[in-house]
Design a protein around this motif. Structure first.
Motif, PDB file in Angstrom:
ATOM      1  N   ARG C 121       0.826  -1.219   0.000  1.00 33.67           N
ATOM      2  CA  ARG C 121       0.000   0.000   0.000  1.00 33.67           C
ATOM      3  C   ARG C 121       0.859   1.268   0.000  1.00 33.67           C
ATOM      4  O   ARG C 121       1.984   1.282   0.503  1.00 33.67           O
ATOM      5  N   LEU C 123       0.098   5.870  -0.064  1.00 34.83           N
ATOM      6  CA  LEU C 123      -0.910   6.936  -0.137  1.00 34.83           C
ATOM      7  C   LEU C 123      -1.178   7.366  -1.575  1.00 34.83           C
ATOM      8  O   LEU C 123      -2.296   7.672  -1.944  1.00 34.83           O
ATOM      9  N   TYR C 124      -0.120   7.398  -2.375  1.00 30.01           N
ATOM     10  CA  TYR C 124      -0.290   7.892  -3.745  1.00 30.01           C
ATOM     11  C   TYR C 124      -1.027   6.868  -4.614  1.00 30.01           C
ATOM     12  O   TYR C 124      -1.589   7.211  -5.636  1.00 30.01           O
ATOM     13  N   PHE C 233      -4.574   0.775   9.262  1.00 34.43           N
ATOM     14  CA  PHE C 233      -3.455  -0.157   9.157  1.00 34.43           C
ATOM     15  C   PHE C 233      -2.374   0.224  10.168  1.00 34.43           C
ATOM     16  O   PHE C 233      -2.346   1.342  10.683  1.00 34.43           O
ATOM     17  N   HIS C 302       2.834   6.496   4.864  1.00 34.77           N
ATOM     18  CA  HIS C 302       1.601   7.046   5.422  1.00 34.77           C
ATOM     19  C   HIS C 302       1.839   8.193   6.389  1.00 34.77           C
ATOM     20  O   HIS C 302       1.175   8.315   7.413  1.00 34.77           O
ATOM     21  N   GLY C 303       2.832   9.007   6.087  1.00 41.50           N
ATOM     22  CA  GLY C 303       3.067  10.191   6.907  1.00 41.50           C
ATOM     23  C   GLY C 303       4.013   9.958   8.074  1.00 41.50           C
ATOM     24  O   GLY C 303       4.350  10.901   8.776  1.00 41.50           O
ATOM     25  N   TYR C 304       4.425   8.725   8.287  1.00 36.80           N
ATOM     26  CA  TYR C 304       5.401   8.442   9.356  1.00 36.80           C
ATOM     27  C   TYR C 304       6.803   8.526   8.762  1.00 36.80           C
ATOM     28  O   TYR C 304       7.081   7.899   7.748  1.00 36.80           O
ATOM     29  N   SER C 305       7.683   9.240   9.419  1.00 42.05           N
ATOM     30  CA  SER C 305       9.046   9.360   8.900  1.00 42.05           C
ATOM     31  C   SER C 305       9.880   8.143   9.327  1.00 42.05           C
ATOM     32  O   SER C 305       9.500   7.399  10.231  1.00 42.05           O
TER      33      SER C 305
END
Lengths: 776, 164, 331
Positions: C121, C123-124, C233, C302-305
């Protein structure tokens, strides 16, 4: 005048049985026969010139009934604000240029969604991409791409200014000079959205008689009718907006939307009813969200904590069209003016065009962002002065009867009581500053407590400016209430019914509500600007009072008594002291028909926020009266911070609120709980993540609204500063928007209390916490 | 092996009634309920299984009608919100949602009520944790969930009282 | 959102599905619970002409083998897995992982096999591309990555929660295929290639999951870390299975598996080595967690670095180990 039977009681929702059985009809549920599916073609570019649109292949596709582009529209722009200073700036369908990803270019109506989707893919658009800009401070630069031609009345040295508000009083320079302590900070908020569960949806059905029937998920039918008729070039009488329940709005369904225009125009062209329902990804990527603000805040205080001067610069990333961008910079001034006494202020607000989707009001409309900044900084100031957060707030809180710098009066103000009660109830002073841990020193979880305050207006002068209500009696003594107010979940139908029930002593279930239909109900300000309970509520009271007067006159004749000696109870009128001399409403109505040529018993009531003020205040200068009523609140947050994962949980929220007189405490609590939950999402998780104008998380899965696992204990403390008196106007204050604000500031302050991390930017993500703790 | 191509007649048992319906393979149960049968109490909030508004009971278990093909629902007893109460007589769960103020805009309510009914049928005295687990897939934007939790607790109390 | 048109074959057995899937001239897709596939199809990410539906195939009940192994049918729903007494007693780590997937409704529909075979998976990627990100990325057959525009490869992440749990249990899976059938270690199912995270060949279907017998002195635990548990998730998921000596203090062997940090589940082998063979203590646990954080380089998603995920991984490994051996400390 006897006790209250309906008003002030925890009465169950009028629309409740329909909603728990699935029988309530929402716009999504409307399906006239012959319904076509409409879909919209959207721009893939954040900024581009449209060179050509070729719809010929789409028109030829079997099952396509209509295709529209800007060429089919009458060419009338619209805007959330339409004033000489801020003229309408948006076409319902893009004409020559697109200014954000998702902007509407064309629409089709087809026999089903498969054909509609195929038709969209057959429309060919030739673009010439243009340079785009997404951040407001960049967009203000003189070399930034020009999104709209320069506005002649806004003469800053900056580019892309969509709106500017200048306000202030006193002399800030002198105020800072006299200050014992001055500090400057910069706060930044992020992009969030409304998250209404019912999607944006419109059904338009153009009848051969020339009437355009429209159902649309909105916050008030009258403004929709006005804007829809105008952009379509139709008379208002040719457009009828019908009532349907609304599955949430929170500010996101106020203004005219392109899909409403398109559904109407497609129905006009095809002669068939057309429904356009936005998919969830369209809502997230192309519809209107709230507004992130940059707040530069300089504050000076005396040694005792009294505020002396504030200088504020607010920059709003307002998107590609003005939307409510010019309004929020006005409102933000107000949310600074309200809760604390402030002798000197200089305020500047900028709304800046960028190549992002258009922005809407969102619950609180500026208050959460501004209160986060002001109340975070106030805690830092208090710490510097060695004061506690409660003392500094009590020092500055406005008091009853105070006049405001804009000429309004706060009338009854319970702010100090709110602060004190919230602090006492939570044991604030015993807990604050302890950096407490739940277990021992090895426990990675820390707890903290924080407070914020807020104030909100209750209705203002904006189209359509007033509300009217009609109450008519039926032969059996039951009543029918006609109101233009729309129930979007807040309980408008229920509280209006309670007011009529109280004035007429008719049980709730014997009052039928006919609501929110532009053809059959009188005009109403709509379920926004937080004026429903006060404005429409007083209109309902006046209408019911008029009916009661007529009933009493009839009864006085029939019972040969003085009207002053008559008592109204239980759908009947009797002579005080002689309960046997009694006539039921049914009997009185029969007598009325007999004696008065059949004149029916109808009462009408009208109300306006400020009767003697002609216009709304100036968005540019803030001059002019704003509101007659201000609600106040103090909120305390207790949080738990996991110092290993950075995750913060809101454990408990205590809201002490002065909402004037709560017509229905159950509904008031519902409003507060909902706002605490929204603030929690705002604080920790929710963010529309965008990159170069495109949305990365256009779904409920990735846009993090709180679930039932994030629920915080929410407690309420009533500070009641008004009483409800029959026959008299009352100041019921707002409860729908203001309580999302203080709790946000309280959460920020509680995080600082727990772990010593001061956050200047929302959301307070685990990553920011760990960074603040120096762990990453 | 059964192949479904184009429109085909299928049998669905919904709220105790048997329906013969012509559907195409790609039609979801949600589309059939709402568009063909007019059972619009089942709401469509996202279409991708993320909001819980379209929850129906399949043999008593809550599932998402937006992610079920209608052709796959033939051997099952389907309950929608319309199948819970008769006339003006509300179920204990519906009553509790009303009385506790757990309803505002009402869009999530049918799904919440069905999921709660399923929970209480299996477990008449759920703990707060179990309530949250049962409703974790249901988004509500209006209430902040507190009053929904109280409603489930009250419904549980009502139902156990009625039994004893 | 609507599904595109397709035809659908409802099969009576997995074998039948396998034969149909291998049809060369038709684009087919296998559907079990449908909770992953249907959203993908609505978003236009999968466009099968023919759907092979397993909805008509009943999931068989779990079986306890004579050797103590347990066999789970791939079509068991995650709710059934989580509620199974056999699973709860013999593989609590799996019961916990199954209970952590999605929401109650999703678990009532989604199958164990489907969870193990889900796609990676991003985001884009996991959104419609009607007007956003319209040029295809690697995963959609293109030659670019939106996440890392200069990047030469796809950065999608495999996020199934049950996979780390079963890998830590050393599970095998039985695969039915058109050429032949047989069992392979679950670990071998994953390629660590985000474009094709599951190594099944055309027509192959995962039909059973076999969990080896549970030794006497075993402790295990699972942790799913996400901002909204019970809904989204994992940011990171960690499963741990420790086999202990008779003293229940010494770790004989350790298996750790981490999910949602790469294109497939990963085992921090050096961290396992830190645990194996020694006495368990707070110090050892902390060392193992630090080692896991040092040897696994999470793919930001998903935005987590990456730095944040590394810290989370460290904390989760430590916590999951403590939670696994927690009761021991008291004895």
């Amino acid at each position: 005048m006897g006790g209250l039977d309906y008003v002030g009681k925890r009465i169950l929702r009028k629309d409740g049985p329909l909603k728990v059985t699935g029988q309530a009809t929402y716009t999504v549920d409307i399906r006239p026969s012959g319904l076509l599916t409409g879909r919209i073609l959207r721009s893939p570019h954040p900024h581009a010139r449209i060179l050509n649109i070729d719809i010929s292949r789409a028109l030829q596709l079997a099952g396509v009934r209509a295709v529209i582009t800007a060429k089919d529209a009458p060419g009338i722009k619209h805007g959330f604000v339409e004033t000489p200073r801020y003229p309408a700036d948006q076409w319902p369908l893009a004409a020559n240029r697109v200014r954000y990803v998702g902007e509407e270019i064309a629409a089709v109506a087809a026999v089903d969604s498969h054909v509609a989707a195929e038709a969209l893919s057959l429309i060919r658009v030739d673009y010439e991409p243009l340079p785009a800009v997404f951040e407001p401070e960049e967009a203000m630069g003189t070399d930034a791409p020009e999104i709209h031609p320069r506005h002649p009345k806004i003469t800053d040295p900056f580019s892309n200014i969509a709106g500017k508000t200048d306000s202030g009083w006193g002399d800030v320079a002198e105020g800072f000079a006299r200050s014992h302590y001055v500090r400057e900070d910069r706060f930044q908020s992020h992009l969030r959205t409304h998250g209404y569960l019912e999607p944006q949806v419109t059904v338009a059905d153009f009848e051969s008689s020339g009437k355009l029937n429209v159902w649309t998920s909105s916050q008030g039918p009258f403004i929709k009718r006005a804007k829809l008729a105008r952009t379509l070039g139709l008379a208002q009488s040719a457009v009828r907006i019908h009532q349907a329940y609304v599955g949430g709005a929170f500010g996101g369904k106020i203004d005219l939307f392109s899909h409403e225009f398109c559904a109407a125009l497609l129905s006009l062209k095809s002669g068939r009813p057309v429904k356009i329902e936005a998919s969830r990804d369209e809502i997230f990527s192309a519809y209107r969200h709230g507004q992130p603000l940059i707040v530069e805040l300089k504050t000076g205080v005396k040694k005792n904590g009294a505020l002396l001067a504030q200088q504020i610069r607010v920059i709003n990333n307002c998107g590609a069209y003005r939307g409510s961008g010019a309004v929020i910079i006005f409102l933000s001034w107000g949310f600074v003016m309200l809760p604390y006494r402030l002798p000197n202020l200089k305020y500047e607000g900028f709304a800046v065009y960028t190549n992002n989707s258009v922005r809407a009001p969102q619950r609180g409309h500026g208050a959460p962002q501004i209160r986060f900044a002001v109340d975070s900084q106030l805690d830092m100031i208090a710490a510097e002065l060695g004061m506690d957060p409660i003392a500094i707030r009590l020092k500055n809180a406005r008091q009853s009867g105070e006049s405001l710098p804009n000429g309004d009066n706060v009338h009854n103000c319970g702010l100090s009581q709110c602060i004190q009660k919230a602090a006492d109830h939570t044991g604030f002073q015993q807990k604050y500053g302890r950096k407490r841990s739940t277990a021992g020193p090895t426990d990675p979880v820390r707890r903290g407590i924080g407070i914020g305050v807020s104030s909100y207006f209750s209705g203002s002068l904006i189209y359509p400016n007033s509300s009217s209500v009609v109450v008519k009696m039926n032969d059996d003594g039951s009543a029918t209430l006609l109101t233009g107010a729309l129930d979007i979940g807040q309980g408008a139908e229920t509280i209006l019914c309670q007011i009529v029930a109280e004035e007429l002593k008719i049980p709730m279930d014997e009052i039928e509500v006919i609501a929110a239909d532009t053809e059959t109900t009188p005009v109403d300000i709509g379920s926004w600007i937080s004026g429903n309970a006060y404005v429409t509520g007083n209109a309902a009271r006046v209408a019911a009072t008029e009916v009661r007067k007529k009933l009493l006159e009839l009864a006085a004749e029939e019972l040969e008594a003085n009207p002053d000696d008559l008592v109204v109870a239980n759908k009947s009128v009797y002579v005080a002291g002689s309960p046997d001399r009694r006539l039921s409403y049914g009997q009185l109505i029969a007598a009325g028909i007999r004696k008065r040529r059949g004149d029916p018993l109808i009462g009408e009531g009208h109300w306006r926020t400020m009767k003697d003020v002609p216009f709304h205040p100036s968005l540019a200068t803030t001059k002019g009266r704003w509101s007659e009523n201000y609600a106040f609140d103090a909120q305390v947050a207790e949080v738990e911070v996991d110092t290993e994962t950075g995750v913060v949980r809101l454990l408990r929220a205590v809201t002490a609120h002065d909402c004037g007189f709560p017509i229905n405490p159950l509904l008031v609590e519902g409003q507060i709980d909902g706002q605490v939950s929204m603030a929690l999402g705002h604080a920790f998780m929710e963010e529309v993540r965008m990159e170069a104008g495109r949305t990365l998380n256009p779904s409920f899965l990735e846009y993090r609204m709180p679930t039932i696992h994030q629920v915080a204990v929410s407690e309420h403390i009533d500070v009641i500063t008004e009483s409800y008196q029959k026959d008299r106007p009352y100041r019921t204050k707002e409860v729908g928007e203001g309580y999302v604000s203080a709790i946000l500031a309280a959460i920020a302050n509680a995080i600082y209390d727990a772990v010593g991390v001061r956050l200047f930017e929302t959301p307070f993500t685990p990553e920011k916490i760990l960074k603040g703790l120096g762990k990453i | 092996m059964v192949e479904y191509t184009g429109k085909r007649l299928i049998q669905l048992n919904i709220n105790g009634e048997q329906f013969s319906l012509a559907v195409e393979p790609q039609e979801t149960l949600l589309e059939v309920l709402r568009n063909q049968l007019g059972l619009t109490g089942t709401k469509d909030g996202c279409g991708t299984g993320e909001c819980g508004a379209c929850t129906v009971l399949m043999d008593g278990k809550p599932q998402l009608a937006c992610l079920l093909l209608a052709i796959d629902c033939q051997q099952v007893k389907i309950t929608t919100i319309e199948g819970l109460s008769t006339g003006r007589q509300l179920t204990s769960v519906q009553e509790a949602f009303l009385e506790e103020g757990a309803v505002q805009c009402g869009f999530c309510t049918p799904g919440m009520v069905l999921a709660t009914s399923a929970l209480l049928t299996e477990n008449s005295r759920p703990s707060e944790k179990e309530i949250k687990k049962a409703l974790e897939g249901h988004l509500c934007r209006c209430t902040g969930y507190n009053k929904i939790i109280s409603a489930v607790q009250q419904a549980s109390a009502k139902m156990t009282r009625n039994v004893t | 959102m609507r599904l595109p048109k397709f035809s659908c074959v409802k099969v009576a057995s997995v074998e039948e599905a396998s034969r149909l899937l291998a049809q060369p001239d038709v684009e087919t897709c296998l559907s079990a619970g449908g909770t992953e596939l249907l959203p993908r199809m609505k978003y236009g990410l999968s466009r099968p002409q023919k759907l092979i539906s397993l909805k008509g195939v009943a999931a068989e009940a779990p079986v306890l083998g004579e050797d103590g192994s347990i066999q789970l049918h791939a079509l068991m729903t995650l709710s059934a897995v989580a509620a199974s007494h056999l699973v709860q007693e013999n593989a609590p780590v799996l019961a916990a992982a199954a209970a952590a997937v999605g929401s109650n409704e999703i678990r009532n529909m989604a199958t164990l096999g489907g969870n193990l075979c889900q796609d990676s998976r991003c985001l884009y990627y996991n959104q419609p591309h009607d007007f956003q990100f319209t040029a295809p990325c690697f995963k959609r057959g293109g030659d670019q990555c939106y996440f890392i525009p200069a990047g030469k490869k796809c950065r999608a992440v495999f996020m199934a929660d049950t996979a780390p749990a079963l890998i830590s249990l050393g599970a095998n899976v039985y695969v039915v295929g058109p050429v032949g059938s047989g069992s392979i270690p679950l670990e071998k199912l994953y390629s660590n290639d985000p474009l094709r995270p599951v190594t099944l060949a055309s027509g192959e279907i995962l039909s059973r999951i076999i969990i080896p017998a549970r030794p006497m002195q075993r402790v295990e635990a699972f942790a799913k870390f996400s901002w909204r548990p019970g809904f989204e998730f994992s940011a990171v998921s960690v499963a741990v299975v420790l086999d202990l000596d008779e003293d229940r203090q010494t770790c004989r062997s350790a298996r750790l598996s981490v999910g949602s940090i790469a294109a497939g589940p990963l085992r921090p082998l050096k961290a396992e080595a830190v645990l194996a063979g020694g006495r368990l203590s707070d110090k050892v646990i902390t060392a193992a967690a630090d080692q896991a954080a040092a040897e696994i380089h999470p793919v930001p998603h998903h935005g987590y670095s990456r730095v944040y995920l590394t810290e989370c991984l460290r904390a989760q490994v430590r916590r999951v180990l403590h939670s696994a051996i927690g009761p021991l400390a008291k004895t």
